[in-house]
Design an enzyme around this catalytic site. Structure first.
Site, PDB file in Angstrom:
ATOM      1  N   ASN A  69      51.390  41.306  43.806  1.00  0.00           N
ATOM      2  CA  ASN A  69      50.077  40.814  44.200  1.00  0.00           C
ATOM      3  C   ASN A  69      49.274  40.388  42.972  1.00  0.00           C
ATOM      4  O   ASN A  69      49.621  40.722  41.828  1.00  0.00           O
ATOM      5  CB  ASN A  69      49.309  41.912  44.944  1.00  0.00           C
ATOM      6  CG  ASN A  69      49.873  42.188  46.319  1.00  0.00           C
ATOM      7  OD1 ASN A  69      50.116  41.270  47.100  1.00  0.00           O
ATOM      8  ND2 ASN A  69      50.082  43.465  46.631  1.00  0.00           N
ATOM      9  N   CYS A  78      55.969  38.609  51.381  1.00  0.00           N
ATOM     10  CA  CYS A  78      55.019  37.490  51.381  1.00  0.00           C
ATOM     11  C   CYS A  78      55.736  36.272  51.947  1.00  0.00           C
ATOM     12  O   CYS A  78      56.701  35.786  51.358  1.00  0.00           O
ATOM     13  CB  CYS A  78      54.541  37.225  49.955  1.00  0.00           C
ATOM     14  SG  CYS A  78      53.434  35.810  49.807  1.00  0.00           S
ATOM     15  N   GLY A  79      55.287  35.795  53.107  1.00  0.00           N
ATOM     16  CA  GLY A  79      55.967  34.690  53.773  1.00  0.00           C
ATOM     17  C   GLY A  79      55.864  33.371  53.031  1.00  0.00           C
ATOM     18  O   GLY A  79      56.871  32.674  52.824  1.00  0.00           O
ATOM     19  N   ASN A 175      46.082  43.786  55.691  1.00  0.00           N
ATOM     20  CA  ASN A 175      45.584  42.418  55.679  1.00  0.00           C
ATOM     21  C   ASN A 175      44.821  42.198  56.981  1.00  0.00           C
ATOM     22  O   ASN A 175      45.137  42.809  58.011  1.00  0.00           O
ATOM     23  CB  ASN A 175      46.743  41.432  55.586  1.00  0.00           C
ATOM     24  CG  ASN A 175      47.586  41.652  54.346  1.00  0.00           C
ATOM     25  OD1 ASN A 175      47.204  41.311  53.245  1.00  0.00           O
ATOM     26  ND2 ASN A 175      48.764  42.257  54.538  1.00  0.00           N
ATOM     27  N   CYS A 203      48.274  32.626  54.600  1.00  0.00           N
ATOM     28  CA  CYS A 203      49.070  33.850  54.469  1.00  0.00           C
ATOM     29  C   CYS A 203      50.213  33.761  55.468  1.00  0.00           C
ATOM     30  O   CYS A 203      49.984  33.749  56.681  1.00  0.00           O
ATOM     31  CB  CYS A 203      48.208  35.083  54.727  1.00  0.00           C
ATOM     32  SG  CYS A 203      49.153  36.624  54.757  1.00  0.00           S
TER      33      CYS A 203
END
Length: 264
Positions: A69, A78-79, A175, A203
């Protein structure tokens, strides 16, 4: 301990405005240090990015994706970062079109087309209603709430309340996604991301979560179109008695520039 003087070759990639510092670390020489990674991601003093990704070797796979991050801590899946890593690996010549790689949440398949990356996400089971809202894990934890006018939402203020609140704060936070139904096939999503501690332009795991919840709540059929501040994505999936599987996050991943960062 970081060396006194060294240089790092890097590339910048973005997927619908979610941007990442990409490092070819197959020799595993990158100095993994939380404060240093946070510095590199800083938009005033460093290179600037929503996160940093190391591409490493992994036996039985084309590569391993290691995601950090913007606060320097190693993150969950993380897509958008996954799609960018796929494009980065393709640009490095590690595969031509189809790839299999491993990340923190397990293995992923992907197909790299000229304009888009088709990234297979992990299966999703469970998920729980939270009043009128929903919480589920799509490789990262996501809180999903539907609103009438998403542009009017103070994403940072409202997102922090939930991320650090009594329910999710003690569990490491979550998130937070604010979602508006634009039509029978399209969502508009804005996301407060933990680790970045701000709204991001997009995101990927959040978009995936919102699409799955929209299917459960409103019967929206796949593929579901998702608008974000940084561009448009699609989510396809199959639902059966065990949950959701064969989930694909589909959208662009683009190289922005490359360079050398010198520390002296």
């Amino acid at each position: 301990m970081l060396p006194d003087k060294f240089s790092i070759r890097f590339s910048k990639y973005q997927g619908t405005g979610n941007d990442f510092i990409m490092i070819d670390d197959r020799d595993e020489q990158f100095p993994v240090d939380k404060n240093f990674i946070e510095f590199l991601c800083h938009r005033r003093f460093g290179i600037g990015a929503d996160g940093l990704i190391l591409l490493r070797n992994a036996e039985g796979y084309d590569f391993r994706m290691v995601y950090f991050n913007a606060d320097g801590g190693e993150g969950s899946m993380c897509g958008n970062g996954g799609r960018c890593t796929v494009r980065f690996a393709q640009d490095l010549g590690l595969f031509e079109e189809n790839t299999l790689f491993i990340a923190v949440d397990g293995e992923h398949k992907a197909v790299a087309c000229e304009e888009e990356i088709f990234l297979k996400m992990g299966d999703v089971t469970g998920g729980s209603p939270d009043g009128n809202d929903y919480f589920l894990n799509t490789g990262s934890p996501h809180y999903v709430t539907f609103v009438e006018a998403v542009e009017a939402v103070d994403v940072v203020t409202e997102g922090k309340k939930i991320r650090y609140g009594d329910v999710y704060g003690p569990k490491g936070g979550t998130n937070v996604n604010f979602v508006q139904n634009l039509d029978e096939q399209t969502l508009y999503v804005r996301t407060y991301e933990r680790g970045v501690e701000d709204e991001t332009y997009s995101c990927g795991t959040g978009v995936t979560a919102c699409a799955l919840v929209a299917h459960k709540r409103f019967g929206m059929t796949e593929p579901i179109n998702v608008k974000t501040k940084g561009g448009d994505l699609r989510v396809s999936f199959v639902e059966d008695e065990t949950g959701f599987n064969n989930i694909y996050l589909i959208g662009p991943a683009v190289k922005v520039y490359e360079g050398v960062f010198v520390v002296d």
